[in-house]
Design a protein around this motif. Structure first.
Motif, PDB file in Angstrom:
ATOM      1  N   ALA A 145       0.855  -1.197   0.000  1.00 58.35           N
ATOM      2  CA  ALA A 145       0.000   0.000   0.000  1.00 58.35           C
ATOM      3  C   ALA A 145       0.882   1.235   0.000  1.00 58.35           C
ATOM      4  CB  ALA A 145      -0.921  -0.005   1.217  1.00 58.35           C
ATOM      5  N   VAL A 146       0.808   2.035  -1.070  1.00 60.99           N
ATOM      6  CA  VAL A 146       1.583   3.262  -1.208  1.00 60.99           C
ATOM      7  C   VAL A 146       0.597   4.420  -1.309  1.00 60.99           C
ATOM      8  CG1 VAL A 146       3.286   4.507  -2.567  1.00 60.99           C
ATOM      9  CG2 VAL A 146       3.433   2.005  -2.375  1.00 60.99           C
ATOM     10  N   MET A 147       0.565   5.233  -0.276  1.00 60.39           N
ATOM     11  CA  MET A 147      -0.399   6.334  -0.215  1.00 60.39           C
ATOM     12  C   MET A 147      -1.821   5.817  -0.473  1.00 60.39           C
ATOM     13  SD  MET A 147       1.645   9.565  -1.904  1.00 60.39           S
ATOM     14  CE  MET A 147       2.203   8.664  -3.360  1.00 60.39           C
ATOM     15  N   GLY A 148      -2.073   4.637  -0.002  1.00 55.76           N
ATOM     16  CA  GLY A 148      -3.383   4.011  -0.153  1.00 55.76           C
ATOM     17  C   GLY A 148      -3.632   3.082   1.021  1.00 55.76           C
ATOM     18  N   GLY A 149      -4.685   2.308   0.941  1.00 55.54           N
ATOM     19  CA  GLY A 149      -5.000   1.430   2.059  1.00 55.54           C
ATOM     20  C   GLY A 149      -5.750   0.190   1.636  1.00 55.54           C
ATOM     21  N   VAL A 150      -5.616  -0.834   2.451  1.00 57.72           N
ATOM     22  CA  VAL A 150      -6.321  -2.092   2.244  1.00 57.72           C
ATOM     23  C   VAL A 150      -6.974  -2.480   3.563  1.00 57.72           C
ATOM     24  CG1 VAL A 150      -6.136  -4.530   1.651  1.00 57.72           C
ATOM     25  CG2 VAL A 150      -4.725  -2.848   0.448  1.00 57.72           C
ATOM     26  N   GLN A 151      -8.227  -2.868   3.510  1.00 60.63           N
ATOM     27  CA  GLN A 151      -8.959  -3.298   4.698  1.00 60.63           C
ATOM     28  C   GLN A 151      -9.260  -4.785   4.580  1.00 60.63           C
ATOM     29  OE1 GLN A 151      -9.346  -1.236   7.163  1.00 60.63           O
ATOM     30  NE2 GLN A 151     -10.562  -2.484   8.549  1.00 60.63           N
ATOM     31  N   VAL A 152      -8.872  -5.551   5.579  1.00 59.61           N
ATOM     32  CA  VAL A 152      -9.140  -6.984   5.628  1.00 59.61           C
ATOM     33  C   VAL A 152     -10.177  -7.229   6.711  1.00 59.61           C
ATOM     34  CG1 VAL A 152      -8.164  -9.285   5.965  1.00 59.61           C
ATOM     35  CG2 VAL A 152      -6.786  -7.496   4.879  1.00 59.61           C
ATOM     36  N   ILE A 153     -11.270  -7.901   6.361  1.00 59.26           N
ATOM     37  CA  ILE A 153     -12.351  -8.174   7.312  1.00 59.26           C
ATOM     38  C   ILE A 153     -12.435  -9.687   7.495  1.00 59.26           C
ATOM     39  CG2 ILE A 153     -14.794  -7.900   7.832  1.00 59.26           C
ATOM     40  CD1 ILE A 153     -14.829  -5.552   5.878  1.00 59.26           C
ATOM     41  N   VAL A 154     -12.347 -10.133   8.739  1.00 63.54           N
ATOM     42  CA  VAL A 154     -12.398 -11.563   9.038  1.00 63.54           C
ATOM     43  C   VAL A 154     -13.536 -11.827  10.015  1.00 63.54           C
ATOM     44  CG1 VAL A 154      -9.922 -11.873   8.657  1.00 63.54           C
ATOM     45  CG2 VAL A 154     -10.754 -11.365  10.945  1.00 63.54           C
ATOM     46  N   PRO A 155     -14.106 -13.021   9.988  1.00 60.50           N
ATOM     47  CA  PRO A 155     -15.158 -13.351  10.957  1.00 60.50           C
ATOM     48  C   PRO A 155     -14.554 -13.721  12.305  1.00 60.50           C
ATOM     49  CG  PRO A 155     -14.765 -15.216   9.509  1.00 60.50           C
ATOM     50  CD  PRO A 155     -13.878 -14.099   9.017  1.00 60.50           C
TER      51      PRO A 155
END
Length: 241
Positions: A145-155
């Motif tokens: 992630a470069v000047m950005g974002g990632v969201q990981v959603i887990v149960p």
């Protein structure tokens, strides 16, 4: 023995939960409105026999099946329910995600591969594993992630290990991280974040939130009814004396 041959057989909590899962899927797909869902869900948790459960889903498809079918109450072999049924092997239905001044998402019923690579530059991505199947018991998400974002959603119940490196950025561990459930997959989140971030959070599905809401509502009604019964019993005692 067929399902129709045992309509008077007592249903278990697992049987009722399988029917509730079909109803939650039907709500999410728009086959039922909220009123119908609540009515059928209440009938599900009040049902005591297979004969009472079967009509509740008779006009609904089971899982991803195209044709309507009633829920089967034939006992499946051990290991077919729960997490074991979601670890399916194979290559996965998506190998990665790419976002440059844009976004990507992977959500719903998809198969998480053994390794998922993603890149976000001035953009964002969402990787939602709440309804996903898994190609292996241990899977890896590699994020850049470069000047950005990632969201990981887990149960809830999934073990999460965060190994990423951040430079003027960071990798966020999930909050309220309880012990993993038996048989649950292990998700390793790694990679590199520069002026960006990778977050990991635990969430239940919308259908599960609705189920929990309905469960709390039923518990409140049961407590209210118990109080009424207690008051009636006390009035009867006072009349006797």
């Amino acid at each position: 023995m067929t399902d129709d041959a045992v309509p008077d057989l007592r249903a278990s909590d697992a049987d009722r939960e399988r029917v509730a899962e079909v109803l939650r899927d039907a709500l999410a797909e728009g086959r039922l409105d909220m009123g119908e869902f609540e009515e059928r869900l209440e009938a599900t948790y009040q049902a005591r026999t297979y004969g009472e459960l079967a009509p509740i889903t008779r006009d609904l498809p089971v899982g991803a099946a195209a044709a309507p079918a009633a829920v089967s109450f034939t006992k499946a072999p051990a290991g077919q329910d729960g997490w074991a049924g979601r670890i399916v092997g194979g290559e996965g239905s998506s190998a990665g995600g790419f976002a440059v001044l844009s976004g990507f998402e992977r959500k719903g019923r998809w198969t998480m591969p053994k390794r998922f690579n993603c890149f976000a530059f001035m953009g964002g991505g969402e990787i939602d594993l709440r309804e996903a199947y898994f190609a292996d018991r241990e899977v890896e998400i590699n994020c850049v992630a470069v000047m950005g974002g990632v969201q990981v959603i887990v149960p809830p119940g999934v073990e999460v290990v965060v190994r990423g490196v951040g430079v003027m950025g960071g990798f966020e561990h999930p909050r309220d991280d309880g012990p993993p459930e038996p048989g649950a997959p292990r998700v390793i989140v790694g990679g590199f974040a520069f002026w960006g971030g990778v977050g990991v959070e635990r969430k239940v599905t919308r259908a599960e939130r609705q189920r929990l809401k309905e469960q709390r509502r039923r518990e409140r009604l049961e407590r209210k009814e118990a109080r009424h019964e207690l008051h009636r019993a006390r009035r009867e005692d006072r009349r006797r004396y």
